[in-house]
Design a protein around this motif. Structure first.
Motif, mmCIF file in Angstrom:
data_model
loop_
_atom_site.group_PDB
_atom_site.id
_atom_site.type_symbol
_atom_site.label_atom_id
_atom_site.label_comp_id
_atom_site.label_asym_id
_atom_site.label_seq_id
_atom_site.Cartn_x
_atom_site.Cartn_y
_atom_site.Cartn_z
ATOM 1 N N GLN A 256 0.837 -1.199 0.000
ATOM 2 C CA GLN A 256 0.000 0.000 0.000
ATOM 3 C C GLN A 256 0.871 1.247 0.000
ATOM 4 N N VAL A 257 0.582 2.152 -0.927
ATOM 5 C CA VAL A 257 1.323 3.410 -0.989
ATOM 6 C C VAL A 257 0.337 4.556 -0.766
ATOM 7 N N HIS A 258 0.577 5.320 0.294
ATOM 8 C CA HIS A 258 -0.339 6.442 0.553
ATOM 9 C C HIS A 258 0.384 7.564 1.277
ATOM 10 N N GLN A 259 0.097 8.779 0.869
ATOM 11 C CA GLN A 259 0.521 9.969 1.606
ATOM 12 C C GLN A 259 -0.650 10.941 1.641
ATOM 13 N N PRO A 260 -1.002 11.443 2.820
ATOM 14 C CA PRO A 260 -2.100 12.415 2.885
ATOM 15 C C PRO A 260 -1.566 13.828 2.653
ATOM 16 N N PHE A 261 -2.456 14.737 2.317
ATOM 17 C CA PHE A 261 -2.079 16.153 2.316
ATOM 18 C C PHE A 261 -2.303 16.674 3.721
ATOM 19 N N ARG A 262 -1.220 16.835 4.474
ATOM 20 C CA ARG A 262 -1.332 17.298 5.859
ATOM 21 C C ARG A 262 -1.769 18.761 5.885
ATOM 22 N N LEU A 263 -2.559 19.084 6.891
ATOM 23 C CA LEU A 263 -3.092 20.444 6.976
ATOM 24 C C LEU A 263 -2.110 21.367 7.679
ATOM 25 N N ARG A 264 -2.115 22.617 7.270
ATOM 26 C CA ARG A 264 -1.307 23.600 7.991
ATOM 27 C C ARG A 264 -2.029 23.987 9.280
ATOM 28 N N THR B 136 2.135 -6.478 -6.379
ATOM 29 C CA THR B 136 0.912 -5.687 -6.540
ATOM 30 C C THR B 136 1.006 -4.405 -5.724
ATOM 31 N N PHE B 137 0.512 -3.317 -6.301
ATOM 32 C CA PHE B 137 0.488 -2.049 -5.582
ATOM 33 C C PHE B 137 -0.908 -1.462 -5.555
ATOM 34 N N SER B 138 -1.178 -0.715 -4.485
ATOM 35 C CA SER B 138 -2.320 0.174 -4.513
ATOM 36 C C SER B 138 -1.784 1.535 -4.107
ATOM 37 N N ILE B 139 -1.952 2.514 -4.986
ATOM 38 C CA ILE B 139 -1.415 3.844 -4.718
ATOM 39 C C ILE B 139 -2.576 4.828 -4.660
ATOM 40 N N SER B 140 -2.729 5.500 -3.541
ATOM 41 C CA SER B 140 -3.877 6.404 -3.390
ATOM 42 C C SER B 140 -3.739 7.608 -4.314
ATOM 43 N N GLY B 141 -4.860 8.239 -4.621
ATOM 44 C CA GLY B 141 -4.857 9.411 -5.481
ATOM 45 C C GLY B 141 -4.023 10.550 -4.904
ATOM 46 N N SER B 142 -4.113 10.727 -3.580
ATOM 47 C CA SER B 142 -3.361 11.839 -2.999
ATOM 48 C C SER B 142 -1.852 11.563 -3.053
ATOM 49 N N ALA B 143 -1.471 10.293 -2.921
ATOM 50 C CA ALA B 143 -0.051 9.956 -3.064
ATOM 51 C C ALA B 143 0.409 10.244 -4.498
ATOM 52 N N LEU B 144 -0.404 9.849 -5.463
ATOM 53 C CA LEU B 144 -0.042 10.104 -6.861
ATOM 54 C C LEU B 144 0.138 11.604 -7.106
ATOM 55 N N GLU B 145 -0.778 12.394 -6.540
ATOM 56 C CA GLU B 145 -0.667 13.843 -6.740
ATOM 57 C C GLU B 145 0.601 14.398 -6.114
ATOM 58 N N GLN B 146 0.936 13.888 -4.942
ATOM 59 C CA GLN B 146 2.165 14.370 -4.295
ATOM 60 C C GLN B 146 3.408 13.981 -5.086
ATOM 61 N N PHE B 147 3.400 12.773 -5.643
ATOM 62 C CA PHE B 147 4.557 12.354 -6.451
ATOM 63 C C PHE B 147 4.701 13.261 -7.668
#
Lengths: 449, 422
Positions: free
Chosen positions: A9-17, A69-80
């Motif tokens: 699983q690959v995921h990174q959230p957009f952390r809030l300021r 196999t991978f699952s990459i979240s949309g927010s992780a993709l955007e950050q990459f």
């Protein structure tokens, strides 16, 4: 030959300021760009890049005997895309080998599957489109955020056209049964289920570098022996883990990359197992039994339930406030609002608000940018208050379909809306409006209650 | 045990803490004699035998007493040395002082001292005389351990140790740095340092205080042990009915209006909240040397219509104030422990406390902010007033949390310290 199904699983959230209440109505940018960039870059160089190199090396050496196999979240993709394009390039190289399956999931890494079928579907579609665009394949198997699963989710997933789903081999689900078979959903038998072998998965993710663990140090020899000791009648072993295990949770110095390379080598050399992807397994095997799951489960903590994200008053208020506007957002065409709608749904925000770890916070502190769940809640609610004001303003200026949804969602704005007058909408003007446009006066004096 | 005050005659948290601790110790089979400078006769003696220092006869012939008496002449009283005094007590104190002065002239070889038991002008002299009393009691009674609370009694503790050879425990409820910041009184600092240096164990009320003791007083860390304070269960389970006559939410500061308590940060945070939400009233309850300055600041910020000063509150009025409050704020710059947030939580009031308070070490269900971070403080207040679940979580879990802070458990740690010494 029996199969090992290796999924990361690959995921990174957009952390809030840090977003104070006096920012509500005055500032509409919510993200801590510096932290997000810093963390994305660090994890890219410590984990994603070197781990991808190891996997690529294995594929080049062993060809079709090694699959992953991978699952990459949309927010992780955007950050990459934004911060570390080299990670995207690296995943593309892996995709090109044809030995990699990409799973479908919710674009926002959200828990929406629990409460809103329409928004659930929208996110899964958005995610599938993103994967197709980047890696040229359309996902055929599904995994939900945090492996959250229930009978109701199974039904929705099947309806979206997926025949295979991954979830946790939780005790409350399996009882005496082994996770090492293919199962199917009891009420929706066409949906096949791969269940995580948490014992063997957690040996790597949690225990690998634990020096007080009786099996430390974990070598490839030892691990493969455990695999080979499994009853020969059992058909698959599902090793599902966070990709950040490699180089982030388990540091490079622990020898985790050596293990990641050595254990598949060993498995392939002993020729008792082959590596398969979830869709292959689902194609090859027949389910041995139906699994009934009336109450949602996940892969988190000892309880394998939802209490890490939902259940305390803070989490429930934040979650229900957010989804009050989902009817409006389903028809929303404003790019900034849609971006924020996705980012604010990330399960991570609710995870930070969990209070059950005051006693044993060790594992969780590491992931949490906040000093306490209350700080996390406060900050999130301030952001959400601003977001909700913007959504309602947007809805008041939009065409009929949106207005109807609004009326349904927010009883209070009813009297203000007169559809006939508002139909010749200022939609174009609105979507082009800059993010930091000056908020109307009303927003300042009346924050959301 | 040597203390300066005992309920109901208290000016701060010290007396309350001593009372709670002695009650807890009783449960662990520890027999306590408690020496106060002045007993009024209406103190609760359910847990201790209270000894009135004013009744103790001191034999002035003994050279060791002479040594202490001589020290008195060295100790002049610094004019800024009135740490706890309430203004209404001041007049009375001065007159009592005069009385003592008159009696001094007729002093013979064996005599009794009249203590005021307050924090007045002749405090240093009383401290030294109290030390003589301590020595005298030590010479004439049976006990195993000496326990002295705060610097006022340290000289008595040290004297008692010298006479009896019994182990000494000193208890740091506050350091001179907490009371005065960097403009500390050197005499007081020296008494504190000496007391801790002579002691066999030093008990601090928080790790915050423990660090100060180690870093600023250079005390051997091995003998400094933290025992967090606790709170007495309420006498009645019934909460005071909120007689709130205003519809606005009320945010309260309750404490001495002094440098240590950080009142100006409360005002700045109030101003930020009021800019956004006028339906809030802020209350500053208490009195102190910064009060006038604070009133001027509130006027300058033009928030006086929503910001109120009540003056000093006592007893039932404190309970009533809590009952009316929607949020309690303790923005202390330096707070060794800080018992008032616990009292607020027990009255079902959510609290915001500064990270620079010892009590922050034992509480989870509160908002913790840096005292100087008025943005965060304002944000916490705003959140508690506007986000329902936060308010309800604080009340639900906070009350439970406070009820688990029992003097009995704190006393067990103290009893263990005693055992390690005898």
């Amino acid at each position: 030959m029996r199969s090992i199904c290796l999924y990361f699983q690959v995921h990174q959230p957009f952390r809030l300021r840090t977003y104070r209440f006096f920012d509500i109505g005055a500032d509409h940018y919510y993200y801590d760009d510096y932290q997000n960039k810093r963390i994305a870059r660090r994890i890219a160089s410590d984990c994603y890049i070197p781990a991808n190199e190891v996997l690529l090396g294995l594929i080049n050496e062993f060809g079709s005997a090694f699959k992953v196999t991978f699952s990459i979240s949309g927010s992780a993709l955007e950050q990459f895309k934004k911060y570390t394009p080299e990670v995207i390039a690296s995943f593309k190289r892996l995709a090109k080998t044809g030995n990699v399956e990409f799973l479908a999931e919710t674009y926002a890494h959200s828990l929406v599957g629990l409460n809103d079928p329409a928004e659930f579907k929208r996110q899964v579609e958005q995610h599938a489109a993103a994967i197709k665009e980047l890696f040229g394949v359309t996902p055929t198997a599904f995994r939900n955020t945090e492996l959250v699963y229930s009978n109701s989710i199974a039904g929705q997933v099947l309806e979206m056209g997926y025949k295979t789903m991954l979830t946790e081999g939780a005790k409350q689900l399996l009882g005496w049964k082994s996770p090492n078979y293919l199962y199917c959903s009891a009420p929706h038998q066409r949906l096949k289920l791969l269940l995580r072998n948490y014992q063997l998965s957690d040996d790597i993710t949690f225990r690998f570098s634990q020096q007080d663990w009786s099996e430390w140090p974990l070598t490839a020899d030892k691990y493969v022996k455990w695999l080979n000791d499994i009853d020969p009648k059992q058909e698959i072993v599902n090793l599902f883990m966070d990709y950040e295990t490699f180089g982030e949770h388990q540091k490079a110095e622990s020898g985790i990359f050596g293990f990641l390379r050595a254990f598949p080598e060993q498995v392939i050399k002993t020729q008792r197992w082959t590596f398969s992807t979830p869709s292959e397994v689902s194609e090859d095997l027949q389910p041995v039994a139906g699994i009934d799951c009336p109450h949602a489960i996940s892969w988190a903590d000892e309880e394998r339930d939802l209490t890490a994200w939902l259940g305390n008053d803070l989490q429930d208020e934040a979650f229900s406030s957010l989804y009050k506007v989902s009817d409006i957002m389903l028809h929303c065409t404003d790019a900034d609002l849609n971006r924020d709608w996705n980012y604010l749904q990330a399960s991570d925000h609710f995870y930070y608000m969990c209070t059950k770890w005051f006693s044993d916070g060790a594992v969780h502190h590491y992931f949490n940018p906040y000093g306490s769940p209350y700080e996390a809640f406060l900050n999130y609610m301030n952001v959400l208050s601003d977001f909700l004001i913007r959504v309602r303003e947007y809805a008041e200026n939009e065409p009929v379909s949106v207005i109807e949804a609004t009326v349904k969602a927010v009883g209070t704005t009813k009297e203000k809306v007169s559809p006939a007058a508002k139909v010749p909408a200022k939609k174009e003007i609105k979507t082009k409006a800059p993010v930091a446009a000056k908020p109307p006066k009303k927003a300042e004096s009346k924050p959301r209650k | 045990m040597f203390g300066w005050e005992f309920p109901p005659h208290i000016t701060g948290g010290l007396g309350t803490a001593c009372f709670g601790l002695t009650k807890g110790l009783l449960k662990h089979g520890v027999d306590v004699q408690f020496v106060v400078p002045k007993a009024y006769g209406d103190e609760s003696q359910e847990a201790v035998r209270l000894i009135n220092a004013s009744d103790v006869t001191v034999m002035m012939k003994d050279p060791i007493f002479r040594e202490y008496w001589n020290q008195i002449t060295y100790m002049e009283i610094g004019s800024n040395l009135i740490p706890y005094v309430g203004p209404e007590d001041f007049q009375q104190m001065v007159s009592e002082n005069l009385k003592v002065k008159v009696e001094e002239g007729s002093r013979v070889f064996s005599e009794k001292f009249q203590f005021s038991g307050k924090y007045g002008h002749d405090l240093m002299e009383e401290v030294a005389r109290y030390a003589l009393v301590g020595a005298s009691i030590a010479a004439n009674s049976e006990f195993d351990v000496i326990h002295a609370h705060d610097w006022l009694t340290y000289s008595a503790g040290v004297a008692a140790k010298k006479i009896s050879g019994k182990p000494l425990v000193v208890h740091m409820h506050a350091t001179e740095f907490d009371r005065s910041g960097e403009n500390y009184n050197e005499n007081v600092y020296e008494i504190e340092r000496k007391g801790m240096a002579e002691a066999d164990r030093v008990i601090t009320v928080s790790n915050l205080t423990r660090n100060i003791v180690i870093e600023r007083y250079h005390i051997d860390p091995d003998k400094v042990i933290t025992v967090h304070n606790a709170v007495e269960p309420p006498e009645t389970t019934e909460l005071v009915d909120a007689e709130k006559h205003v519809k606005e939410k009320i945010v309260t500061f309750l404490g001495r209006i002094t440098f240590q308590k950080g009142p100006e940060y409360f005002i700045e945070a109030a101003c930020k909240v009021l800019e956004r939400d006028k339906n809030v009233r802020f209350v500053m309850a208490g009195t102190g040397d910064l009060m006038e300055k604070m009133i001027r600041r509130v006027a300058k910020l033009k928030i006086s219509s929503n910001f109120h000063f009540t003056g000093f509150l006592k007893g039932e009025n404190v309970d009533r104030m809590f009952a009316m409050s929607d949020v309690y704020v303790m923005p202390s710059v330096s707070e060794p422990f800080g018992i008032s947030p616990l009292e607020a939580m027990r009255s079902n009031v959510p609290v915001v406390i500064s990270k620079q308070s010892g009590v922050a070490e034992v509480l989870d269900h509160v908002m913790k902010v840096d005292f100087w971070d008025v943005d965060a403080m304002a944000d916490a207040i705003y959140g508690l007033l506007h986000y329902k679940s936060m308010h309800s979580m604080f009340i639900e879990h906070g009350t439970e949390e406070v009820n688990n802070l029992k003097w009995e458990s704190a006393a067990l740690k103290v009893a263990d310290i005693y055992k390690s010494l005898v």
